[in-house]
Write a protein that holds these residues in place. Structure first.
Motif, mmCIF file in Angstrom:
data_model
loop_
_atom_site.group_PDB
_atom_site.id
_atom_site.type_symbol
_atom_site.label_atom_id
_atom_site.label_comp_id
_atom_site.label_asym_id
_atom_site.label_seq_id
_atom_site.Cartn_x
_atom_site.Cartn_y
_atom_site.Cartn_z
ATOM 1 N N ILE A 127 16.575 13.667 0.418
ATOM 2 C CA ILE A 127 14.991 13.868 0.904
ATOM 3 C C ILE A 127 14.684 15.196 1.752
ATOM 4 C CG2 ILE A 127 12.564 13.081 0.806
ATOM 5 C CD1 ILE A 127 13.177 10.177 0.178
ATOM 6 N N GLU A 128 15.282 14.834 3.150
ATOM 7 C CA GLU A 128 15.814 15.668 3.910
ATOM 8 C C GLU A 128 16.580 15.177 5.291
ATOM 9 O OE1 GLU A 128 14.976 17.759 6.135
ATOM 10 O OE2 GLU A 128 12.883 19.209 5.012
ATOM 11 N N ALA A 129 17.028 16.091 5.643
ATOM 12 C CA ALA A 129 17.558 15.562 6.724
ATOM 13 C C ALA A 129 18.394 17.064 7.870
ATOM 14 C CB ALA A 129 19.365 15.674 6.102
ATOM 15 N N LEU A 130 18.721 16.321 9.159
ATOM 16 C CA LEU A 130 18.146 16.517 10.562
ATOM 17 C C LEU A 130 18.762 17.809 10.654
ATOM 18 C CD1 LEU A 130 17.263 15.813 13.454
ATOM 19 C CD2 LEU A 130 19.290 15.052 13.850
ATOM 20 N N HIS A 131 19.935 17.796 9.802
ATOM 21 C CA HIS A 131 21.056 19.031 9.804
ATOM 22 C C HIS A 131 21.448 18.955 8.037
ATOM 23 C CE1 HIS A 131 21.045 19.287 14.079
ATOM 24 N NE2 HIS A 131 21.826 17.910 13.567
ATOM 25 N N HIS A 132 21.509 19.791 7.260
ATOM 26 C CA HIS A 132 21.592 20.935 6.084
ATOM 27 C C HIS A 132 22.543 21.088 6.009
ATOM 28 C CE1 HIS A 132 17.121 20.734 4.832
ATOM 29 N NE2 HIS A 132 17.339 19.873 5.586
ATOM 30 N N ILE A 133 23.862 20.968 5.057
ATOM 31 C CA ILE A 133 24.376 21.099 5.696
ATOM 32 C C ILE A 133 25.631 21.667 3.779
ATOM 33 C CG2 ILE A 133 27.172 20.734 5.749
ATOM 34 C CD1 ILE A 133 27.376 18.249 7.368
ATOM 35 N N SER A 134 25.681 22.605 4.107
ATOM 36 C CA SER A 134 26.159 23.441 2.472
ATOM 37 C C SER A 134 27.373 23.580 2.226
ATOM 38 C CB SER A 134 25.895 25.402 1.680
ATOM 39 O OG SER A 134 26.428 25.477 3.320
ATOM 40 N N PRO A 135 27.887 24.128 0.882
ATOM 41 C CA PRO A 135 29.382 23.533 0.592
ATOM 42 C C PRO A 135 29.972 24.362 1.135
ATOM 43 C CG PRO A 135 27.434 23.961 -1.369
ATOM 44 C CD PRO A 135 27.134 23.970 -0.143
ATOM 45 N N ASN A 136 29.380 25.508 1.722
ATOM 46 C CA ASN A 136 30.285 26.431 2.215
ATOM 47 C C ASN A 136 31.184 26.129 3.837
ATOM 48 O OD1 ASN A 136 30.180 28.679 0.160
ATOM 49 N ND2 ASN A 136 27.612 29.196 0.810
ATOM 50 N N VAL A 137 30.016 25.108 3.869
ATOM 51 C CA VAL A 137 30.245 24.393 5.426
ATOM 52 C C VAL A 137 31.765 23.349 5.257
ATOM 53 C CG1 VAL A 137 29.621 23.432 7.300
ATOM 54 C CG2 VAL A 137 28.395 25.507 6.327
ATOM 55 N N SER A 138 31.152 22.328 4.384
ATOM 56 C CA SER A 138 31.665 21.634 3.792
ATOM 57 C C SER A 138 31.630 20.954 3.161
ATOM 58 C CB SER A 138 31.171 20.245 4.797
ATOM 59 O OG SER A 138 31.538 18.800 4.921
ATOM 60 N N SER A 139 33.457 20.077 2.119
ATOM 61 C CA SER A 139 33.279 19.517 1.293
ATOM 62 C C SER A 139 32.210 19.253 1.009
ATOM 63 C CB SER A 139 34.857 19.398 0.758
ATOM 64 O OG SER A 139 34.779 18.350 2.011
ATOM 65 N N ARG A 140 31.913 18.201 1.293
ATOM 66 C CA ARG A 140 31.046 16.653 1.653
ATOM 67 C C ARG A 140 29.595 17.309 1.955
ATOM 68 N NH1 ARG A 140 28.143 12.506 4.717
ATOM 69 N NH2 ARG A 140 27.500 11.170 3.616
ATOM 70 N N SER A 141 28.304 18.142 1.288
ATOM 71 C CA SER A 141 27.252 18.939 1.498
ATOM 72 C C SER A 141 25.869 18.272 1.333
ATOM 73 C CB SER A 141 26.816 20.279 0.279
ATOM 74 O OG SER A 141 26.792 19.054 -0.482
ATOM 75 N N VAL A 142 25.320 18.427 2.543
ATOM 76 C CA VAL A 142 24.199 17.504 2.393
ATOM 77 C C VAL A 142 22.691 18.456 2.325
ATOM 78 C CG1 VAL A 142 22.786 16.006 4.654
ATOM 79 C CG2 VAL A 142 24.958 16.173 4.475
ATOM 80 N N GLU A 143 22.454 18.769 1.190
ATOM 81 C CA GLU A 143 21.311 19.583 0.640
ATOM 82 C C GLU A 143 20.378 18.433 0.038
ATOM 83 O OE1 GLU A 143 22.533 23.843 0.268
ATOM 84 O OE2 GLU A 143 23.784 22.602 -1.530
#
Length: 437
Positions: A127-143
């Protein structure tokens, strides 16, 4: 964050039932107030930990989408489950929203560079995250809108040790970790104050002496009187001096200014005498103003020196505080409350005049000092806010120990200027030399 410590904290949280408040209190620090216990989740990358019931002031109000979601989904929610796995803590809650019950999770991941706080629905969709992590940054994204993948398991090697009291352990960890940071912030703020003091002192030292200006005024008046009497002795307008005897029979040389009409020499020196006299009056006002500013900054500096906790130091730091139009009043923030301090008598009078009936007034007992006003906006003021405001009242009264009285503004009766009478009040005894634990 050690995995075995995380499990102990999870066990401590699991004994609770209700999340009263969920907010972000600093850039990477989240507060969950569960029952009567406050848990601070420091999600700083590479330096993350959890602290229980520490003194940590709200740095500012956060209104990002993460903060709005955090408050909406977890404030006043029922605690259902707490799990700790490796260095991940997952909290499951039930919240009543729009007449329906909703299941949500918040997952705290203490994983080095990818340390994060992630809000999830019951299907583990982000739903939300303190830090959004895209697939370009890590293999485990947080979007947002994506299902959160599990972190691949890994072996954790850490040396365990005995922890009898997990609350005390986290508190000691916090104060040890932040003691150095506290001193660094203190020194930075003190250096900034010293720069301001140096600048003010330089201006003060550059001002003419009041006595010298008055002396010059008398000399110019004497020149004017003698020039008017001896005007006939000026034979040539290009003469540089008028040599005469003064009223005591002493020889004196009066400089002759370049004037279109030499007959105006008397008026010229009378005007100079008047200017010096007026300047001496203005110098006194300017000096008094500078001395008040220096005195205030010295008290401010002492307040910073005596701060023993992060929250107390944050009060003095106030880096993004709104500027007041009134130069004689200083503004601080304590939790969600604005606290105003009179810098001088004018500021104190202004505070008394502009404060509202429900505002809380504080002042050191039976001594001269700064008036302090807590703007309540008709809200109840917590005791710890009153306590910290009382410290300001003591600090800006140049005292390290004393009794501070406080009452609602409605109970004050102004006698004259900033002098007040009051009958209904409470008191706090303070000693700023004692270190808080």
């Amino acid at each position: 964050m050690k995995a075995f410590i995380l499990k102990k904290i999870a066990n401590h949280i699991s004994q609770k039932k209700f999340i009263k408040r969920a907010i972000r209190v600093d850039e990477n620090v989240i507060l969950l107030e569960i029952d009567k216990t406050k848990y601070f989740f420091d999600m700083s990358k590479g330096n993350s930990d959890i602290y229980i019931d520490i003194d940590y002031e709200i740095a500012k109000k956060f209104n990002a989408p993460f903060d709005i979601t955090l408050t909406k989904k977890f404030t006043k929610s029922k605690l259902l489950e707490v799990k700790a796995h490796e260095r991940i803590l997952t909290i499951k809650v039930e919240t009543n929203l729009s007449f329906k019950k909703e299941i949500n999770y918040i997952q705290f991941e203490f994983t080095g560079r990818y340390t994060n706080a992630i809000i999830l629905n019951e299907d583990f969709i982000v739903i939300e995250a303190l830090h959004h992590i895209s697939p370009n940054v890590s293999s485990r994204s947080v979007e947002i809108g994506e299902k959160l993948e599990d972190i691949p398991p890994r072996e954790i090697k850490e040396k365990e040790f005995e922890v009898d009291d997990i609350v005390k352990y986290t508190q000691n960890l916090f104060y040890e970790k932040f003691e150095k940071r506290l001193n660094q912030i203190k020194q930075t703020q003190i250096n900034n104050i010293d720069k301001k003091l140096k600048k003010l002192q330089k201006i003060l030292n550059s001002l003419d002496s009041e006595e010298e200006l008055l002396k010059k005024s008398e000399i110019y008046k004497k020149y004017a009187d003698l020039a008017m009497i001896n005007l006939y002795k000026i034979k040539n307008k290009y003469d540089k001096f008028l040599e005469v005897e003064d009223f005591d029979g002493k020889n004196i040389k009066i400089p002759i200014p370049r004037l279109r009409n030499i007959n105006e020499i008397g008026n010229y020196y009378y005007n100079q005498a008047k200017k010096m006299k007026n300047k001496s009056k203005n110098i006194k006002i300017e000096k008094d103003n500078l001395l008040q500013k220096i005195k205030y900054l010295e008290n401010y500096k002492e307040g910073i020196k005596k701060a023993t906790t992060i929250s107390e130091l944050n009060i003095y730091k106030s880096p993004k505080k709104a500027k007041l139009k009134e130069d004689n009043i200083e503004q601080f923030f304590i939790d969600d409350f604005i606290v105003l301090v009179g810098k001088n008598e004018k500021g104190n009078i202004k505070l008394l005049k502009d404060s509202k009936a429900n505002d809380v007034w504080l002042h050191i007992k039976d001594k001269k000092g700064a008036h302090v006003i807590i703007k309540t906006n008709k809200k109840k003021v917590p005791e710890d806010v009153i306590f910290k405001a009382a410290k300001l009242a003591l600090t800006f009264s140049e005292e390290v120990e004393g009794i501070v009285d406080y009452t609602q503004r409605r109970h004050l009766y102004i006698k004259e200027g900033a002098f007040v009478n009051y009958v209904t009040y409470k008191s706090i005894a303070l000693n700023l030399t004692k270190k808080e634990v």
